[in-house]
Design an enzyme around this catalytic site. Structure first.
Site, mmCIF file in Angstrom:
data_model
loop_
_atom_site.group_PDB
_atom_site.id
_atom_site.type_symbol
_atom_site.label_atom_id
_atom_site.label_comp_id
_atom_site.label_asym_id
_atom_site.label_seq_id
_atom_site.Cartn_x
_atom_site.Cartn_y
_atom_site.Cartn_z
ATOM 1 N N GLY A 3 51.770 -16.075 43.813
ATOM 2 C CA GLY A 3 52.177 -15.102 44.833
ATOM 3 C C GLY A 3 51.838 -13.696 44.404
ATOM 4 O O GLY A 3 51.268 -13.533 43.361
ATOM 5 N N SER A 4 52.097 -12.614 45.124
ATOM 6 C CA SER A 4 52.619 -12.659 46.444
ATOM 7 C C SER A 4 52.435 -11.291 47.118
ATOM 8 O O SER A 4 51.783 -11.226 48.121
ATOM 9 C CB SER A 4 54.071 -13.074 46.383
ATOM 10 O OG SER A 4 54.508 -13.482 47.591
ATOM 11 N N ARG A 5 52.999 -10.178 46.565
ATOM 12 C CA ARG A 5 52.752 -8.845 47.104
ATOM 13 C C ARG A 5 52.850 -7.829 45.976
ATOM 14 O O ARG A 5 53.658 -7.973 45.059
ATOM 15 C CB ARG A 5 53.777 -8.502 48.193
ATOM 16 C CG ARG A 5 53.510 -7.156 48.881
ATOM 17 C CD ARG A 5 54.526 -6.901 49.984
ATOM 18 N NE ARG A 5 55.183 -5.605 49.829
ATOM 19 C CZ ARG A 5 56.256 -5.231 50.505
ATOM 20 N NH1 ARG A 5 56.821 -6.055 51.361
ATOM 21 N NH2 ARG A 5 56.788 -4.037 50.316
#
Length: 232
Positions: free
Chosen positions: A186-188
Site C-alpha cells: 500500500g497505499s498513500r
C-alpha cells in the site's frame, strides 16, 4: 532487479509451496509461482534519476489530494497495487523527526484514510528547489546556519498495507531522490510543503500520474548554485 527489504520474506513461502502443489495440481503450482512472482514485483525497487532541478514526487501513483491546510499545501499520491512502493526524498534535507502514529486501515483513496496508521518523516531544508523564505526586516537573532524551510513526508497505510518501513532516522541527511522507506502492500504518501509554497506554485494536479524521484511537482525556485530567487 533490486527489491525493497522484506521482499523474500513474503515471496519465499509460495515459492516453496509450488513444487509440492504440483503433486496435486498443475494449476495450484502455477498459482503459487504467480503469487511469489507478484510479490517480488510489488517489492521491486528500480533505480531513479532525478531531473537537474525541481522538487520531485515522493511516490509512484496518482495525485489524489491537493489542498491548502492553513498556510501549508498538501500533495497526496495514491499508490495502486502495480506501482512501485518505495518512497523517495522530494528535495535535499535533514531528517528532524520520524514519528509512528497508530490508526485505522481504511482504503487509502477514501476520505477516512486521514485517520489511518501512518509514519511522519519531518525535515528541515534549505533546498534551492524551494521558494526562499522572506528575510525578516528587524530580527537579527536568527541563526543564519539554520535551515530556512521545513516539510513533511507521510507514509499512510491502507486497507491491505499493514507494514510501514522507514529507512531514515533523526539526524540523517538525504539527497533529492534518495530512498526514505517503503510501504508493504500500500497505499498513500503525502508531501506537506514548507509554508513558502503556495497552491499555484505546484506543477501537478489531481489525477496526474507520478513517478517517484523523477516527476517534478514544483519547479525550481532558483537556479542551482544561485542565491537569487527568480522573479515571477
Amino acid at each position: 532487479m533490486k527489491f525493497a527489504p522484506g521482499a523474500w520474506k513474503y515471496a519465499i513461502l509460495p515459492l516453496l509451496v509450488a513444487p509440492f502443489a504440483l503433486v496435486f495440481s498443475v494449476t495450484a503450482s502455477l498459482l503459487a509461482l504467480a503469487a511469489s512472482a507478484g510479490t517480488l514485483a510489488f517489492f521491486r525497487d528500480p533505480e531513479r534519476t532525478p531531473p537537474p532541478t525541481g522538487v520531485v514526487s515522493p511516490a509512484d501513483g496518482t495525485v489524489s489530494v491537493l489542498r491548502e491546510e492553513g498556510d501549508r499545501v498538501r500533495l497526496g499520491v495514491f499508490m495502486n497495487v502495480w506501482h512501485v512502493h518505495v518512497i523517495r526524498a522530494p528535495f535535499d534535507a535533514t531528517v528532524t523527526d520520524v514519528e509512528h502514529v497508530s490508526g485505522a486501515n481504511r482504503p487509502a483513496f477514501s476520505k477516512e484514510s486521514d485517520r489511518n496508521e501512518r509514519v511522519h518523516v519531518r525535515f528541515e531544508t534549505a533546498s534551492p528547489n524551494l521558494p526562499a523564505a522572506a528575510e525578516p526586516a528587524t530580527d537579527t537573532t536568527q541563526n543564519q546556519d539554520e535551515p530556512t524551510s521545513d516539510a513533511e513526508v507521510t507514509f499512510i497505510a491502507g486497507a491491505f498495507a499493514r507494514r510501514i518501513h522507514p529507512y531514515t532516522e533523526r539526524g540523517d541527511d538525504v539527497d533529492r531522490g534518495d530512498r526514505l522507506g517503503h510501504i508493504a502492500f500500500g497505499s498513500r504518501v503525502d508531501l506537506l510543503f514548507p509554508p513558502t509554497v503556495d497552491l499555484e506554485d505546484v506543477a501537478v494536479d489531481v489525477g496526474d500520474s507520478m513517478t517517484a524521484g523523477e516527476t517534478v511537482v514544483l519547479e525550481s525556485a532558483a537556479d542551482p548554485g544561485s542565491n537569487f530567487v527568480l522573479e515571477r
